[in-house]
Design a protein around this motif. Structure first.
Motif, PDB file in Angstrom:
ATOM      1  N   GLY A 187      -0.382  10.239 -15.052  1.00 12.88           N
ATOM      2  CA  GLY A 187      -1.555   9.746 -16.023  1.00 12.88           C
ATOM      3  C   GLY A 187      -0.919   8.901 -17.237  1.00 12.88           C
ATOM      4  O   GLY A 187      -0.030   8.271 -17.004  1.00 12.88           O
ATOM      5  N   GLY A 188      -1.913   8.701 -18.000  1.00 11.01           N
ATOM      6  CA  GLY A 188      -1.510   7.682 -19.266  1.00 11.01           C
ATOM      7  C   GLY A 188      -1.455   6.384 -18.890  1.00 11.01           C
ATOM      8  O   GLY A 188      -2.217   5.905 -17.912  1.00 11.01           O
ATOM      9  N   ASP A 189      -0.715   5.421 -19.509  1.00  9.88           N
ATOM     10  CA  ASP A 189      -0.924   3.893 -19.287  1.00  9.88           C
ATOM     11  C   ASP A 189      -0.441   3.593 -17.988  1.00  9.88           C
ATOM     12  O   ASP A 189      -0.908   2.511 -17.572  1.00  9.88           O
ATOM     13  CB  ASP A 189      -0.143   3.381 -20.143  1.00  9.88           C
ATOM     14  CG  ASP A 189      -0.398   3.462 -21.699  1.00  9.88           C
ATOM     15  OD1 ASP A 189      -1.717   3.902 -21.760  1.00  9.88           O
ATOM     16  OD2 ASP A 189       0.205   3.332 -22.713  1.00  9.88           O
ATOM     17  N   ALA A 190       0.518   4.164 -17.354  1.00 16.29           N
ATOM     18  CA  ALA A 190       0.975   3.795 -15.950  1.00 16.29           C
ATOM     19  C   ALA A 190      -0.179   3.719 -15.146  1.00 16.29           C
ATOM     20  O   ALA A 190      -0.283   2.950 -14.152  1.00 16.29           O
ATOM     21  CB  ALA A 190       2.183   4.626 -15.567  1.00 16.29           C
ATOM     22  N   SER A 191      -1.038   4.505 -15.024  1.00 13.78           N
ATOM     23  CA  SER A 191      -2.211   4.801 -14.164  1.00 13.78           C
ATOM     24  C   SER A 191      -2.880   3.740 -14.061  1.00 13.78           C
ATOM     25  O   SER A 191      -3.498   3.180 -13.105  1.00 13.78           O
ATOM     26  CB  SER A 191      -2.712   6.219 -14.490  1.00 13.78           C
ATOM     27  OG  SER A 191      -3.691   6.004 -15.585  1.00 13.78           O
ATOM     28  N   THR A 192      -3.070   3.051 -15.321  1.00 11.20           N
ATOM     29  CA  THR A 192      -3.974   1.678 -15.608  1.00 11.20           C
ATOM     30  C   THR A 192      -3.211   0.659 -14.586  1.00 11.20           C
ATOM     31  O   THR A 192      -3.886  -0.109 -13.942  1.00 11.20           O
ATOM     32  CB  THR A 192      -4.170   1.258 -16.833  1.00 11.20           C
ATOM     33  OG1 THR A 192      -4.663   2.318 -17.739  1.00 11.20           O
ATOM     34  CG2 THR A 192      -4.875   0.017 -16.850  1.00 11.20           C
ATOM     35  N   ASP A 193      -2.039   0.643 -14.856  1.00  7.21           N
ATOM     36  CA  ASP A 193      -1.200  -0.393 -13.930  1.00  7.21           C
ATOM     37  C   ASP A 193      -1.422  -0.305 -12.444  1.00  7.21           C
ATOM     38  O   ASP A 193      -1.729  -1.158 -11.762  1.00  7.21           O
ATOM     39  CB  ASP A 193       0.090  -0.368 -14.152  1.00  7.21           C
ATOM     40  CG  ASP A 193       1.036  -1.436 -13.394  1.00  7.21           C
ATOM     41  OD1 ASP A 193       0.930  -2.323 -13.413  1.00  7.21           O
ATOM     42  OD2 ASP A 193       2.011  -0.634 -12.623  1.00  7.21           O
ATOM     43  N   VAL A 194      -1.481   1.067 -12.263  1.00 10.33           N
ATOM     44  CA  VAL A 194      -1.653   1.476 -10.368  1.00 10.33           C
ATOM     45  C   VAL A 194      -2.964   1.027 -10.193  1.00 10.33           C
ATOM     46  O   VAL A 194      -3.416   0.339  -9.008  1.00 10.33           O
ATOM     47  CB  VAL A 194      -1.197   2.829 -10.278  1.00 10.33           C
ATOM     48  CG1 VAL A 194      -1.668   3.258  -8.903  1.00 10.33           C
ATOM     49  CG2 VAL A 194       0.322   3.189 -10.529  1.00 10.33           C
TER      50      VAL A 194
ATOM     51  N   ALA B  25       0.900  -1.338  -0.084  1.00  8.73           N
ATOM     52  CA  ALA B  25      -0.134   0.130  -0.045  1.00  8.73           C
ATOM     53  C   ALA B  25       0.909   1.213   0.037  1.00  8.73           C
ATOM     54  O   ALA B  25       0.768   2.147  -0.676  1.00  8.73           O
ATOM     55  CB  ALA B  25      -0.986   0.012   1.281  1.00  8.73           C
ATOM     56  N   ASP B  26       1.989   1.100   0.828  1.00  6.82           N
ATOM     57  CA  ASP B  26       2.961   2.335   0.754  1.00  6.82           C
ATOM     58  C   ASP B  26       3.337   2.687  -0.564  1.00  6.82           C
ATOM     59  O   ASP B  26       3.468   3.881  -1.096  1.00  6.82           O
ATOM     60  CB  ASP B  26       4.132   2.324   1.749  1.00  6.82           C
ATOM     61  CG  ASP B  26       3.329   2.374   3.183  1.00  6.82           C
ATOM     62  OD1 ASP B  26       2.462   2.851   3.485  1.00  6.82           O
ATOM     63  OD2 ASP B  26       4.252   1.768   4.153  1.00  6.82           O
ATOM     64  N   LEU B  27       3.835   1.624  -1.288  1.00  4.24           N
ATOM     65  CA  LEU B  27       4.566   1.557  -2.606  1.00  4.24           C
ATOM     66  C   LEU B  27       3.333   2.499  -3.504  1.00  4.24           C
ATOM     67  O   LEU B  27       3.825   3.077  -4.441  1.00  4.24           O
ATOM     68  CB  LEU B  27       5.049   0.294  -3.177  1.00  4.24           C
ATOM     69  CG  LEU B  27       6.107  -0.222  -2.381  1.00  4.24           C
ATOM     70  CD1 LEU B  27       6.440  -1.669  -2.959  1.00  4.24           C
ATOM     71  CD2 LEU B  27       7.528   0.727  -2.620  1.00  4.24           C
ATOM     72  N   LEU B  28       2.221   1.621  -3.537  1.00  4.30           N
ATOM     73  CA  LEU B  28       1.285   2.190  -4.251  1.00  4.30           C
ATOM     74  C   LEU B  28       0.739   3.631  -4.157  1.00  4.30           C
ATOM     75  O   LEU B  28       0.539   4.389  -5.204  1.00  4.30           O
ATOM     76  CB  LEU B  28      -0.196   1.189  -4.023  1.00  4.30           C
ATOM     77  CG  LEU B  28      -0.201   0.062  -4.778  1.00  4.30           C
ATOM     78  CD1 LEU B  28      -1.526  -0.957  -4.384  1.00  4.30           C
ATOM     79  CD2 LEU B  28      -0.253   0.340  -6.299  1.00  4.30           C
ATOM     80  N   GLU B  29       0.793   3.979  -2.840  1.00  3.87           N
ATOM     81  CA  GLU B  29       0.591   5.448  -2.496  1.00  3.87           C
ATOM     82  C   GLU B  29       1.852   6.368  -3.409  1.00  3.87           C
ATOM     83  O   GLU B  29       1.497   7.626  -3.952  1.00  3.87           O
ATOM     84  CB  GLU B  29       0.712   5.741  -1.035  1.00  3.87           C
ATOM     85  CG  GLU B  29      -0.635   5.487  -0.236  1.00  3.87           C
ATOM     86  CD  GLU B  29      -0.339   5.720   1.137  1.00  3.87           C
ATOM     87  OE1 GLU B  29       0.434   6.074   1.658  1.00  3.87           O
ATOM     88  OE2 GLU B  29      -1.385   5.043   1.605  1.00  3.87           O
ATOM     89  N   ASP B  30       2.674   5.934  -3.435  1.00  2.00           N
ATOM     90  CA  ASP B  30       4.065   6.583  -3.815  1.00  2.00           C
ATOM     91  C   ASP B  30       3.867   6.655  -5.351  1.00  2.00           C
ATOM     92  O   ASP B  30       4.141   7.840  -5.964  1.00  2.00           O
ATOM     93  CB  ASP B  30       5.385   6.229  -3.567  1.00  2.00           C
ATOM     94  CG  ASP B  30       5.765   6.140  -2.134  1.00  2.00           C
ATOM     95  OD1 ASP B  30       5.186   6.966  -1.294  1.00  2.00           O
ATOM     96  OD2 ASP B  30       6.718   5.410  -1.744  1.00  2.00           O
ATOM     97  N   ASP B  31       3.461   5.766  -6.015  1.00  2.00           N
ATOM     98  CA  ASP B  31       3.411   5.548  -7.356  1.00  2.00           C
ATOM     99  C   ASP B  31       2.027   6.336  -7.637  1.00  2.00           C
ATOM    100  O   ASP B  31       2.068   7.098  -8.920  1.00  2.00           O
ATOM    101  CB  ASP B  31       2.894   4.216  -7.953  1.00  2.00           C
ATOM    102  CG  ASP B  31       4.279   3.379  -7.903  1.00  2.00           C
ATOM    103  OD1 ASP B  31       5.435   3.783  -7.501  1.00  2.00           O
ATOM    104  OD2 ASP B  31       4.225   1.982  -7.819  1.00  2.00           O
ATOM    105  N   VAL B  32       0.988   6.718  -7.085  1.00  2.00           N
ATOM    106  CA  VAL B  32      -0.181   7.321  -7.367  1.00  2.00           C
ATOM    107  C   VAL B  32       0.338   8.768  -7.461  1.00  2.00           C
ATOM    108  O   VAL B  32      -0.244   9.748  -8.377  1.00  2.00           O
ATOM    109  CB  VAL B  32      -1.422   7.023  -6.358  1.00  2.00           C
ATOM    110  CG1 VAL B  32      -2.248   8.094  -6.388  1.00  2.00           C
ATOM    111  CG2 VAL B  32      -2.037   5.605  -6.517  1.00  2.00           C
ATOM    112  N   PHE B  33       1.095   9.126  -6.365  1.00  2.34           N
ATOM    113  CA  PHE B  33       1.281  10.620  -6.390  1.00  2.34           C
ATOM    114  C   PHE B  33       2.648  10.930  -7.226  1.00  2.34           C
ATOM    115  O   PHE B  33       2.566  12.244  -7.671  1.00  2.34           O
ATOM    116  CB  PHE B  33       1.879  11.067  -4.932  1.00  2.34           C
ATOM    117  CG  PHE B  33       0.429  11.095  -4.086  1.00  2.34           C
ATOM    118  CD1 PHE B  33      -0.511  11.801  -4.392  1.00  2.34           C
ATOM    119  CD2 PHE B  33       0.333  10.110  -3.017  1.00  2.34           C
ATOM    120  CE1 PHE B  33      -1.682  12.035  -3.435  1.00  2.34           C
ATOM    121  CE2 PHE B  33      -1.011  10.056  -2.021  1.00  2.34           C
ATOM    122  CZ  PHE B  33      -1.852  11.066  -2.370  1.00  2.34           C
TER     123      PHE B  33
END
Length: 169
Positions: free
Chosen positions: A118-125, A106-114
């Motif tokens: 946008g774009g393709d990477a946001s679909t992965d997140v 969850a911590d890693l996901l939060e870092d990735d979200v912020f």
């Protein structure tokens, strides 16, 4: 024996005269490092203990067995009750380890979200968030019924001594 033959049971404790049937759903890491829900059925009596473990990633009882062997005086005095408690305690410890891994993810996901633009990477997140949420729901489904089972064991002090159960609270 009929209970042990039915797979995919919710965690539970069922008391019978002189013994208990325990269904546990531990999380087991597979070869890819993913956490899979396993299944263990145990018959616990004052002088006996037996398990059935299922699936390609069966829950290892090695650490519980090591605990029994390190404390032969407790095993001799409390037999299957101590063995059952040690198994349940190992399963619960596995839940705590899984919670720590979920928190790290969850911590890693939060870092990735912020960090996203946008774009393709946001679909992965988004997919990773969905998988993490699904794992949390699965964990809750496995842990909640076990609490009821522990409460039931407390009502049967001849099987598992109260001092052992207090350690899992």
């Amino acid at each position: 024996v009929e209970d042990a033959l039915h797979r995919q049971q919710r965690p539970r404790v069922e008391l019978f005269e002189g013994y208990a049937f325990v269904a546990l759903r531990p999380f087991v890491r597979d070869g890819d490092g993913d956490d899979r829900v396993g299944e263990v059925h145990a018959f616990v009596g004052a002088r006996f203990f037996g398990t059935f473990r299922f699936g390609p990633h069966a829950f290892p009882v090695d650490r519980a067995r090591e605990r029994w062997e390190r404390q032969p005086e407790i095993l001799a005095a409390h037999g299957g009750g101590f063995a059952g408690w040690a198994l349940i305690d190992e399963v619960v410890d596995g839940y705590l380890t899984l919670v720590e891994r979920i928190e790290d993810r969850a911590d890693l996901l939060e870092d990735d979200v912020f960090a996203q633009d946008g774009g393709d990477a946001s679909t992965d997140v988004q997919e990773r968030i969905f998988r993490l949420k699904r794992q949390v729901v699965q964990l809750r489904r496995v842990v909640s019924p076990l609490r009821q089972g522990l409460d039931l064991l407390q009502e049967e002090p001849g099987l598992v001594p109260p001092a052992f159960l207090a350690l899992t609270q």
